[in-house]
Design an enzyme around this catalytic site. Structure first.
Site, PDB file in Angstrom:
ATOM      1  CD  GLN A 251      40.662  18.816  25.052  1.00  0.00           C
ATOM      2  OE1 GLN A 251      40.510  19.950  24.574  1.00  0.00           O
ATOM      3  NE2 GLN A 251      41.568  18.552  25.977  1.00  0.00           N
TER       4      GLN A 251
ATOM      5  CD1 TRP B 262      52.006  18.733  30.751  1.00  0.00           C
ATOM      6  CD2 TRP B 262      51.398  20.800  31.348  1.00  0.00           C
ATOM      7  NE1 TRP B 262      52.949  19.226  31.592  1.00  0.00           N
ATOM      8  CE2 TRP B 262      52.609  20.490  31.982  1.00  0.00           C
ATOM      9  CE3 TRP B 262      50.812  22.044  31.576  1.00  0.00           C
ATOM     10  CZ2 TRP B 262      53.253  21.389  32.825  1.00  0.00           C
ATOM     11  CZ3 TRP B 262      51.450  22.934  32.417  1.00  0.00           C
ATOM     12  CH2 TRP B 262      52.653  22.588  33.026  1.00  0.00           C
ATOM     13  CB  VAL B 263      46.174  17.474  27.069  1.00  0.00           C
ATOM     14  CG1 VAL B 263      45.020  17.517  26.069  1.00  0.00           C
ATOM     15  CG2 VAL B 263      47.399  18.151  26.475  1.00  0.00           C
ATOM     16  CB  ALA B 264      41.164  18.210  29.834  1.00  0.00           C
TER      17      ALA B 264
ATOM     18  CB  SER C  79      38.660  19.885  27.772  1.00  0.00           C
ATOM     19  OG  SER C  79      39.093  21.210  27.502  1.00  0.00           O
TER      20      SER C  79
ATOM     21  CG  HIS D  93      39.707  24.852  26.180  1.00  0.00           C
ATOM     22  ND1 HIS D  93      39.868  26.170  25.804  1.00  0.00           N
ATOM     23  CD2 HIS D  93      40.676  24.605  27.086  1.00  0.00           C
ATOM     24  CE1 HIS D  93      40.903  26.683  26.450  1.00  0.00           C
ATOM     25  NE2 HIS D  93      41.410  25.752  27.235  1.00  0.00           N
TER      26      HIS D  93
ATOM     27  CG  ASP E  86      44.114  27.936  26.964  1.00  0.00           C
ATOM     28  OD1 ASP E  86      43.676  27.923  28.124  1.00  0.00           O
ATOM     29  OD2 ASP E  86      44.355  26.909  26.312  1.00  0.00           O
TER      30      ASP E  86
ATOM     31  CD  GLU F 183      46.234  24.741  32.085  1.00  0.00           C
ATOM     32  OE1 GLU F 183      46.606  23.660  31.646  1.00  0.00           O
ATOM     33  OE2 GLU F 183      45.185  25.310  31.714  1.00  0.00           O
TER      34      GLU F 183
ATOM     35  CG  HIS G  92      42.110  27.440  31.477  1.00  0.00           C
ATOM     36  ND1 HIS G  92      41.910  26.529  30.450  1.00  0.00           N
ATOM     37  CD2 HIS G  92      40.936  27.478  32.159  1.00  0.00           C
ATOM     38  CE1 HIS G  92      40.674  26.043  30.518  1.00  0.00           C
ATOM     39  NE2 HIS G  92      40.069  26.605  31.552  1.00  0.00           N
TER      40      HIS G  92
END
Ligand SMILES: [Zn+2]
Length: 293
Positions: A175, A203-205, A210, A212, A219, A262, A265
């Site tokens: 990440q 857009w990006v944690a 995150s 993820h 995703d 998103e 996601h």
């Protein structure tokens, strides 16, 4: 007599001229018609493009590019057209047979693991351990959600929809790499550090926040061979809750989730929560009563 012949020759010459003139006129008319046709066709294309170039669509495109970049940086540099990408038909290693049965998974005997809230105000719990399984394309997910994901994909394919997992579980380090890459790209584009940070975090944690990293989020994109993104997103939107997944960042909840729309996601929350969230049109934060910072 000579006079008559020459007069008729003259008349013949005139009518040839007239015919030639008519032919030229006809060609000009045809040319004009073709031009008008081409112009109408071009206007049609432009209009069509305008109607799909809304904010959401731009977001899709941008995010898909980002996911593609990310797959490269993650060492999974297969092209979009690689049919194997994201198809996890094969059973992951060390996967217990009893877990394969969709109906007999441990739903109900949960300890709330599937409802762990992770967002920019609620970082990942300290010392959390995730048992992950690897999918056939190298992506990974929490072992517990695998049967639901597999069943969802099987059913989608039975209906002619071909999704792939573009990104699943990420370690903290992965990440961080995604975050740093994104920052660098924006700064290379001329943005200041502060501007790049704002844009990146859209857009990006931030690492540690995150989903993820939880292993419960995936995703999902289209395979781009049998299906296109919009078809896959539409199918997921209508069906994912039946398998315990939710569209985690809907367009009308961005102020609560803190994340842009998103449609790719999906987050596993279990059947009960997913059905409730789907039917009520709420997001996970609202479902858990944890709206706000
Ligand atoms: Zn995601």
């Amino acid at each position: 007599m000579h006079k008559n012949i020459s007069r008729s020759n003259k008349r013949g010459g005139q009518s040839r001229k007239r015919r030639r003139k008519n032919r030229i006129q006809l060609c000009l008319n045809l040319f004009m018609l073709v031009c008008i046709g081409v112009i109408i066709f071009c206007i049609g294309i432009l209009k069509n493009r305008e109607s799909t170039t809304d904010g959401d669509f731009r977001s899709y495109v941008r995010k898909i590019e980002y996911i593609a970049d990310e797959s490269k940086s993650g060492g999974n540099a297969q092209g979009e057209s690689d049919g194997a990408l994201g198809h996890f038909d094969s059973k992951p290693d060390n996967f217990d047979d009893e877990q394969e049965n969709f109906d007999e998974t441990s739903e109900g005997s949960d300890n709330g693991w599937q409802l762990t809230l992770v967002n920019k105000w609620n970082p990942l719990p300290e010392g959390m351990e995730t048992e992950i399984v690897e999918l056939s394309n190298g992506e990974r997910v929490d072992r517990r959600i695998y049967p639901y994901l597999q069943k969802m994909f099987d059913d989608a394919r039975a209906e002619g929809i071909y999704p792939i997992v573009r990104s699943g579980y990420r370690t903290r380090q992965e990440q961080e790499e995604i975050y740093d890459d994104r920052m660098r790209d924006y700064q290379a584009d001329g943005l200041s550090e502060e501007e790049a940070k704002t844009e990146t975090e859209l857009w990006v944690a931030v690492p540690g926040t995150s989903e993820h990293e939880l292993g419960l989020a995936v995703d999902i994109n289209a395979d781009r061979i049998h299906s296109e993104g919009a078809e896959v997103y539409a199918w997921l939107k209508d069906h994912a809750h039946l398998y315990g997944f939710i569209n985690r960042y809907p367009s009308d909840k961005t102020d609560i989730t803190g994340v842009a729309n998103e449609p790719w996601h999906y987050r596993y929350v279990g059947n009960e929560a997913a059905s409730e969230i789907y039917k009520s049109g709420i997001c996970l934060e609202e479902y858990l009563g944890k709206v706000g910072r």
